[in-house]
Write a protein that holds these residues in place. Structure first.
Motif, mmCIF file in Angstrom:
data_model
loop_
_atom_site.group_PDB
_atom_site.id
_atom_site.type_symbol
_atom_site.label_atom_id
_atom_site.label_comp_id
_atom_site.label_asym_id
_atom_site.label_seq_id
_atom_site.Cartn_x
_atom_site.Cartn_y
_atom_site.Cartn_z
ATOM 1 N N ASP A 56 -0.763 14.178 7.889
ATOM 2 C CA ASP A 56 -0.728 15.604 7.584
ATOM 3 C C ASP A 56 -0.975 16.339 8.902
ATOM 4 O OD1 ASP A 56 -0.407 17.899 6.194
ATOM 5 O OD2 ASP A 56 -2.384 17.899 5.241
ATOM 6 N N SER A 57 -0.404 17.518 9.005
ATOM 7 C CA SER A 57 -0.536 18.264 10.246
ATOM 8 C C SER A 57 -0.671 19.740 9.944
ATOM 9 C CB SER A 57 0.665 18.021 11.167
ATOM 10 O OG SER A 57 1.850 18.484 10.560
ATOM 11 N N GLN A 115 0.850 -1.191 0.000
ATOM 12 C CA GLN A 115 0.000 0.000 0.000
ATOM 13 C C GLN A 115 0.885 1.240 0.000
ATOM 14 O OE1 GLN A 115 -2.453 -0.494 3.493
ATOM 15 N NE2 GLN A 115 -4.058 -1.544 2.331
ATOM 16 N N VAL A 116 0.628 2.135 -0.943
ATOM 17 C CA VAL A 116 1.394 3.384 -1.039
ATOM 18 C C VAL A 116 0.416 4.536 -1.252
ATOM 19 C CG1 VAL A 116 3.465 2.276 -1.950
ATOM 20 C CG2 VAL A 116 1.741 3.170 -3.533
ATOM 21 N N ILE A 117 0.905 5.736 -0.975
ATOM 22 C CA ILE A 117 0.118 6.955 -1.183
ATOM 23 C C ILE A 117 0.354 7.468 -2.596
ATOM 24 C CG2 ILE A 117 -0.186 9.353 -0.437
ATOM 25 C CD1 ILE A 117 -1.341 7.296 1.471
ATOM 26 N N LYS A 118 -0.681 7.964 -3.184
ATOM 27 C CA LYS A 118 -0.606 8.512 -4.538
ATOM 28 C C LYS A 118 0.489 9.568 -4.631
ATOM 29 C CE LYS A 118 -3.536 10.795 -7.995
ATOM 30 N NZ LYS A 118 -4.881 11.346 -8.254
ATOM 31 N N LYS A 158 -10.445 19.953 9.777
ATOM 32 C CA LYS A 158 -11.218 19.062 8.912
ATOM 33 C C LYS A 158 -10.269 18.399 7.924
ATOM 34 C CE LYS A 158 -15.473 21.740 9.373
ATOM 35 N NZ LYS A 158 -16.079 20.747 10.277
ATOM 36 N N VAL A 159 -10.409 17.074 7.793
ATOM 37 C CA VAL A 159 -9.429 16.273 7.069
ATOM 38 C C VAL A 159 -10.125 15.447 5.996
ATOM 39 C CG1 VAL A 159 -7.606 14.548 7.303
ATOM 40 C CG2 VAL A 159 -8.027 16.151 9.153
ATOM 41 N N LYS A 160 -9.421 15.275 4.875
ATOM 42 C CA LYS A 160 -9.845 14.348 3.827
ATOM 43 C C LYS A 160 -8.796 13.249 3.736
ATOM 44 C CE LYS A 160 -10.597 14.043 -1.161
ATOM 45 N NZ LYS A 160 -10.541 14.772 -2.451
ATOM 46 N N LYS A 213 -3.312 4.601 -2.611
ATOM 47 C CA LYS A 213 -4.310 5.273 -1.795
ATOM 48 C C LYS A 213 -4.243 6.788 -1.991
ATOM 49 C CE LYS A 213 -5.295 1.332 0.238
ATOM 50 N NZ LYS A 213 -6.603 0.653 0.069
ATOM 51 N N GLU A 214 -5.387 7.411 -1.735
ATOM 52 C CA GLU A 214 -5.440 8.867 -1.789
ATOM 53 C C GLU A 214 -4.693 9.449 -0.580
ATOM 54 O OE1 GLU A 214 -6.599 10.996 -4.054
ATOM 55 O OE2 GLU A 214 -7.023 9.269 -5.352
ATOM 56 N N PRO A 215 -4.033 10.573 -0.767
ATOM 57 C CA PRO A 215 -3.272 11.154 0.348
ATOM 58 C C PRO A 215 -4.189 11.774 1.397
ATOM 59 C CG PRO A 215 -3.163 12.600 -1.555
ATOM 60 C CD PRO A 215 -3.861 11.346 -2.008
ATOM 61 N N THR A 216 -3.678 11.842 2.598
ATOM 62 C CA THR A 216 -4.398 12.494 3.698
ATOM 63 C C THR A 216 -4.104 13.984 3.640
ATOM 64 O OG1 THR A 216 -4.181 10.508 5.043
ATOM 65 C CG2 THR A 216 -4.680 12.586 6.184
ATOM 66 N N ARG A 217 -5.132 14.797 3.634
ATOM 67 C CA ARG A 217 -4.975 16.248 3.537
ATOM 68 C C ARG A 217 -5.909 16.949 4.517
ATOM 69 N NH1 ARG A 217 -0.976 15.098 1.762
ATOM 70 N NH2 ARG A 217 -0.069 15.489 -0.298
ATOM 71 N N ILE A 218 -5.374 17.976 5.168
ATOM 72 C CA ILE A 218 -6.186 18.813 6.053
ATOM 73 C C ILE A 218 -6.839 19.894 5.197
ATOM 74 C CG2 ILE A 218 -6.127 20.437 7.975
ATOM 75 C CD1 ILE A 218 -3.893 18.804 9.193
ATOM 76 N N LEU A 219 -8.164 19.843 5.110
ATOM 77 C CA LEU A 219 -8.891 20.794 4.269
ATOM 78 C C LEU A 219 -9.087 22.127 4.972
ATOM 79 C CD1 LEU A 219 -11.609 18.405 2.802
ATOM 80 C CD2 LEU A 219 -9.372 19.007 1.839
#
Length: 1302
Positions: free
Chosen positions: A617-618, A457-460, A560-562, A535-541
């Motif tokens: 993500d932070s 499993q890797v991040i896009k 709020k995170v995606k 996988k889609e990356p984790t991002r703080i929206l």
């Protein structure tokens, strides 16, 4: 012969490299039963220093199949472990353990070597030299005190006992504090303490040298050294005391001296160092003043990154020495007197070291070829010896498949049974290298060791690595397939590594799927399947924002995170990079952090971290807590510039820029402005690129090709913009074909037979690459026309010659560079050059509308005759005067007009006109000239109006006819009316005059009356505008006043003629302290009246103006004393009338204005008189006191105590009182002293001043003080009373003296 043999060997090596197996370890833990010769995995160091207080452990670990057995040698002979009860070998290991509790440690010192063997070969360890650590005691000695003269040099020797390893030296005092060292005082590499020159403060009794032995962690101390620093006189005084039991260093007085080296001695020295070790050389000099040390390399430069200057520049250290560091090094000691040099010759030797690494194990299949290489170097050149299974290869059994060539063993067509362990021993005078490398002949089909069906499993947009670890003999070949196995994965974006790993540098969603790894050799094929999930990356929206909260309030940080839905996220909050406090006021929800009842301790930086199993993500935000009441003053400033600009996610047309915001200074950042500089095309110019909200610290920037970008970021808050950040590193985009074509394409002609095609060229940023040029295309706008094209570079226009006149063309311009063409260009329309129109308008006629306006009509010309863009029509017309044309006027009517108006014509005039068409080239031929006549109009005003023959009740008016008749003059109309002093107009009288009259006399007028006259001419069209004039009838000839009439004419009758009378009268002035008051009378109609003044006889100055504002007086305050001014009053009428001036008045401002002031009413005079009166009163009091103290005052001996004495008037000459007399004898005055409480003592004493002196002969000096000598009774007086009676006069005493008479 030898050269040919070497070439043959080289050819063989090249041949064998094609079949050379890479280093391969048999995975014994995964593949049970596979044979492998022994391999040493762990051993003790070559130089093994042991602690004598602990048991000895000599390590030797090895692996192999079957597991190897171990044996040892000591000092070259077999070491029988079973015969020594103190020695034990660990099970399944070769490690020795020696119990030293029953034996001395030095019994086990020596050179040890471990041997590990199984049936496939023998591996040996290095020679391990075992020595015990030694920390001997310092020899006891009595160190005599050292007396040294101030300013000379001094060396305090340490000379520690030799230890193993050598000790670490340092100097301390009795309190275990390190002695201070500096440029003057420093410790050498051998531990001695050097003084370049001694100072008085160097005197002390506790210079102690300590030696720390690191292996045993023991410290040895030398006896303290006493140092006395004295000047020459002090040395002589103390010589006797120390002569018998001290070392005395006495020299001549020390002056400044040039440097000399304490170490090293002589002009030069030498030093040898081994490659890879640390070179330390030092120079310590003495001198006064203290010399400075500097270093240089005679034969080159010092290696910048490996050179360090220690011990106040006295020690030069070079780490990781190489052969290039050999040479001469020069140290220079320099002070104000002179300098001295010392040269150190450094030679670099080298113990053997590997070139390309140690020999590597070979796993070969039967019949394969291989090479063992043992390549090393050293200084001097090392010798190479080969061993097989621990025996010199020359003494080993022969093998036809093996051939030894210096540092290489070549194996050809190996067979089962050729397995062995080979040792390569390389040595010279400074050391040796020993390496084991086995050759293992196996015949094994391929096996994939990676776990089957493993999921990666890797991040896009991140790297993906999928393993395919395999084993086989021969070494298997690895290939990869995806899903349907349509083709092998060996091209972009896939990278296949030598170890079988498949890499995708930037994984995308479409890369997800099933991958198959295939390992094959001549013995078989093995497949393994793995799976890749991108996988889609984790991002703080929505990031938490900066908060300023009053104490006691609540605050909420949102986060709020995606994230990828298949990954389980974990939200973590930190405070100041640590865990959140365990406080129930802090409430953590899924996407927020709430803090209730905020306190000062809650202030800080809060960070939300969203973690998944693959990424995180932070984002952070700061909380500032302020007092609720009163609100403290907050200083708002511009933010600090952002820092730490970093470029990531770099692509051809985009890059991600990140930064760290600067201090907000109490005002949240609203947005960030990102600018860029193109160093390739516009170096030094910064351009706006984009802007992002203040809550973001990253920006995805779209870039253009062929640009050298440098970025910087500015922060904006309510106060303003920050300074720019430091520029980012340069990011260069690759060239590409143009993305756009030139704009502003147009076609026009500069001549009737050409076409100029022009365009706006692309900028350097738009060019996208080098070699920018343009393809210019054109064709006539008609069916069947073909395109013509040319290539143009370094220009923005092209001229097509030989074109028809004014023909439409279709135009296209396309941008091209060295990397391709731009997009298909749009088509523009242009025209070839124009020519002059060929025909004139027809059917030209005029229609007269009134005496000043006419309308012209014409028929338009045909379009083809225009031969260009129709700009419009021109109507030229002129007025006929004496059969000549003049004052030609032209009106332009743009566009395709067919008529136009001609305004502003003169009445009663003949006009001629014609019409022309014009285009961009010029005017066409004119139409035939036509004419028209304007009707009569009203005439202009009479040319002049003059008043003459003014009498008591009559006057004469003379005028000239109008300049513009505008028809036939039919007569004149004269109107006049009186004007009173209030500028009110009376009844108007009107008089009709014939056309041939030019004067009229008006009788029966009121005397001494002002009149206003209006005169105008008439035609059949009506009366024209009037000319006006004013005049005053005269009382008597002597009172004749002149003025400046509006219309002047030369006087015809000087005796009686007068212009209109001035509206000003009775002009006067009055000069006061605050300026000059100017007054006048005025009866004119003008409202704009002002006063002008100028210094008399001034040629360069201008008239100064003072406005009046409707009054008939004004005060001029800016006049300078001692000057004369010319003053006049001016009335300003309408713009068509001249100014009215009064007569000029001369005003002189005196230098000193005289004034009469009643001095008795002045405040300063009253104050002065009061002060004088008070002063006189004080003088009277002082004189009275002095008289009371020193004079004779006869009074009655028994006077009634309640009766006030009578005071006599004072004499004017000596301020003494007139002597008081009555019927009694003169007796001394009683009660002349005053107690300190201010009351009068009347009965306490009968003394008088006569008792203390010579009776009535007591005298006073000039200031009223008593000058007589006390005698007799005064000696027995109480001291306090004596002091009281001799006091200087004071206001209190004066009042007490007066009280004594009351």
């Amino acid at each position: 012969m030898m050269e040919g043999r070497r070439r043959m060997d080289a050819a063989l090596l090249v041949l064998f490299l094609g079949h050379l197996a890479t280093a391969l370890e048999v995975p014994l833990d995964l593949l049970k039963g596979l044979p492998q010769p022994p391999t040493i995995t762990h051993q003790s160091p070559k130089d093994y220093i042991i602690d004598p207080r602990e048991n000895i452990v000599i390590h030797c670990e090895a692996k192999g199949k079957p597991h190897p057995s171990f044996s040892w040698t000591r000092d070259g002979t077999h070491f029988d472990i079973d015969e020594d009860p103190n020695v034990n070998m660990r099970p399944h290991s070769g490690t020795l353990e020696v119990d030293i509790s029953r034996e001395r440690v030095d019994q086990y010192e020596g050179v040890y070597q471990c041997t590990a063997r199984n049936k496939h070969g023998t591996a040996v360890s290095n020679n391990i030299v075992v020595r015990q650590s030694r920390s001997p005691l310092w020899s006891k000695e009595r160190i005599k005190p050292i007396i040294v003269q101030e300013g000379v040099s001094l060396v305090l020797e340490c000379r520690p006992p030799a230890g193993l390893p050598p000790p670490i030296i340092f100097w301390m005092d009795n309190n275990f504090q390190k002695l201070p060292q500096n440029r003057r005082v420093s410790q050498s590499l051998n531990g001695d303490l050097y003084f370049s020159n001694v100072h008085r403060e160097d005197s002390r009794d506790d210079y102690i040298c300590y030696a720390r032995f690191p292996h045993t962690q023991t410290i040895q101390q030398k006896q303290p050294i006493t140092v006395r620093v004295l000047n020459l006189d002090a040395i002589n005084d103390t010589m006797a005391a120390f002569y018998n039991d001290t070392d005395l260093f006495s020299e001549a007085p020390v002056d400044e001296r040039k440097p000399t080296f304490l170490i090293p001695s002589g002009p030069s020295s030498s030093k040898m160092v081994l490659r890879g070790q640390v070179l330390e050389i030092e120079c310590i000099a003495e001198g006064l003043p203290t010399p400075d040390i500097s270093w240089s390399k005679v034969s080159g430069d010092l290696p910048a990154r490996r050179t360090f200057f220690l011990n106040y520049n006295k020690t030069l250290r070079i780490i990781n020495v190489s052969e290039s560091d050999a040479g001469d090094y020069r140290c220079m000691a320099k002070n104000q007197i002179d300098s001295v040099h010392h040269t150190i010759h450094v030679t670099v030797k080298a113990a053997p070291y590997w070139i390309g690494g140690a020999p590597r194990n070979l796993v070969l299949a039967p019949g394969e070829n291989g090479v063992l290489t043992c390549r090393a170097s050293g200084t001097p050149k090392p010798s190479i010896r080969w061993f097989m299974n621990g025996i010199l290869i020359e003494n080993s059994p022969g093998d036809l498949s093996r051939k030894v060539e210096d540092d290489t063993i070549i194996f050809t067509d190996v067979q089962i049974g050729s397995s062995a362990v080979y040792q390569c021993n390389i040595s010279n005078d400074y050391g040796y290298l020993l390496s084991n490398a086995f050759i293992n002949v196996l015949s094994e089909p391929p096996r994939v060791l990676t776990v089957a069906n493993k999921v990666y499993q890797v991040i896009k947009n991140h790297q993906a690595l999928m393993d395919c670890s395999s084993f086989g003999s021969p070494i298997p070949k690895i290939t990869w397939f995806k899903d349907s196995r349509s083709s092998t994965l060996d091209g972009d974006p896939f990278i296949l590594h030598d170890n079988g790993t498949l890499e995708i540098r930037v994984a995308q969603t479409q890369n997800s799927g099933k991958y198959t790894c295939v390992a094959r050799n001549i013995l078989g094929i093995y497949e393994n399947h793995v799976y890749l999930e991108v996988k889609e990356p984790t991002r703080i929206l929505k990031q938490p924002e900066y908060k300023v909260v009053q104490r006691g309030r609540s605050v909420v940080f949102e986060c709020k995170v995606k994230h990828d839905t298949t990954l389980i996220p974990t939200m973590t909050w930190l405070k100041d990079d640590g865990e959140l406090p365990d406080d129930e006021r802090l409430i953590v929800d899924s996407d927020s952090l709430t803090i209730t009842d905020v306190t000062e301790n809650d202030a800080g930086v809060y960070t939300c971290i969203m973690n998944t199993t693959l990424d995180q993500d932070s984002a952070s935000a700061e909380l500032t807590v302020v007092e609720a009441t009163p609100t403290p003053a907050v200083v708002y400033e511009r933010p600090d510039p952002p820092t730490d600009l970093e470029l990531t996610d770099q692509k051809k047309r985009s890059v991600q820029l990140t930064w760290i915001p600067g201090d907000e200074h109490n005002s949240p950042i609203q947005k960030f402005l990102i600018k860029y500089q193109d160093s390739l095309h516009h170096r030094g110019h910064w351009h706006n690129l984009t802007e992002v909200p203040g809550t973001k610290t990253t920006a995805h920037l779209k870039l253009s090709p062929y640009v050298h970008y440098t970025f910087r970021v500015l922060a904006l808050n309510e106060v303003g913009l920050s300074e720019p950040s430091s520029p980012s590193r340069m990011y260069k985009t690759d060239p590409a074909a143009p993305d756009e074509n030139p704009t502003g394409v147009q076609g026009f002609g500069t001549d009737h037979n050409n076409l100029v095609i022009s365009w706006k060229p692309l900028s350097g940023l738009q060019s996208n690459g080098p070699g920018l040029h343009y393809k210019v295309m054109w064709r006539q706008q008609r069916p069947g026309s073909d395109w013509t094209q040319v290539t143009v570079a370094n220009n923005s226009k092209f001229v097509v010659s030989g074109t028809p006149t004014f023909v439409p063309y279709e135009l296209k311009v396309q941008a091209i560079n060295d990397h391709g063409h731009g997009p298909e260009p749009a088509t523009s329309l242009g025209y070839s050059g124009e020519d002059l129109p060929q025909t004139a308008p027809e059917n030209v006629q005029a229609v007269v509308i009134n005496s000043t306006l006419a309308e012209v009509h014409w028929d338009p010309v045909s379009p083809h005759s225009v031969r260009g863009h129709l700009r419009g029509y021109k109507v030229s017309y002129w007025r006929k005067h004496s059969d000549h044309k003049h004052n030609h006027e032209t009106l332009i009517f743009s566009g395709n007009h067919t008529h136009g108006m001609l305004p502003g014509l003169h009445p009663f005039s003949l006009y001629y006109f014609h019409v022309q068409v014009f285009n961009g080239k010029g005017d066409g031929p004119p139409s035939p000239t036509q004419h028209f006549r304007t009707p009569e109009g009203v005439p202009g005003p009479p040319t002049s109006l003059v008043v003459t023959n003014t009498n008591l009740d009559s006057l004469t008016l003379e005028w000239s006819p109008p300049h513009e008749h505008n028809g036939h003059i039919t007569g004149y109309t004269l109107r006049f009316q009186p004007v009173n002093n209030s500028n009110e107009l009376g009844t108007t009288e009107e008089l009709a005059l014939a056309a041939n009259e030019t004067s009229v006399t008006l009788p029966n007028l009121k005397y001494s009356t002002r009149y206003k006259f209006y005169l105008n001419a008439k035609t059949i069209a009506g009366p024209g505008p009037a000319i006006t004039q004013e005049a005053v009838t005269i009382v008597e000839e002597g009172n004749l006043q002149t003025s400046h009439p509006i219309a002047r004419s030369p006087p015809r009758h000087p005796t009686h003629k007068v212009g209109p009378v001035s509206p000003f009268a009775n002009l006067s002035s009055s000069v006061g302290e605050d300026g000059a008051l100017i007054s006048w009378e005025y009866w004119g109609p003008e409202k704009n009246v002002y006063v002008e003044y100028i210094v008399d006889n001034s040629e360069s100055e201008e008239w100064q103006k003072e406005l009046v504002n409707g009054s008939q007086n004004v005060k001029l305050k800016d006049l300078k004393v001692g000057l004369s001014y010319r003053v006049r009053v001016v009335a300003n009428g309408h713009h068509d009338q001249p100014l009215h001036f009064s007569k000029e008045l001369l005003v002189t401002v005196p230098a000193v204005a005289s004034r009469q002031v009643d001095i008795a009413t002045q405040g300063w005079f009253i104050g002065l008189m009061c002060a004088i009166a008070l002063l006189i009163l004080i003088l009277l009091i002082i004189c009275f006191i002095q008289r009371n103290k020193g004079g004779k005052y006869p009074v009655k001996e028994k006077e009634d105590a309640h009766t006030d004495p009578e005071f006599q008037p004072m004499k004017d000459d000596d301020c003494t009182f007139v002597e008081y007399s009555d019927n009694e004898d003169h007796k001394p005055l009683k009660g002349s002293r005053t107690p300190s409480n201010g009351t009068v003592k009347r009965d306490d004493s009968d003394d008088s001043l006569v008792d203390y002196g010579e009776g009535g002969d007591g005298q006073f000096n000039e200031d009223g003080s008593f000058i007589g000598q006390y005698s007799g009774k005064s000696a027995s007086r109480d001291t306090a009373e004596g002091h009281e009676s001799s006091e200087a006069p004071s206001p209190i005493n004066a009042m007490n003296s007066l009280n004594s008479f009351v």
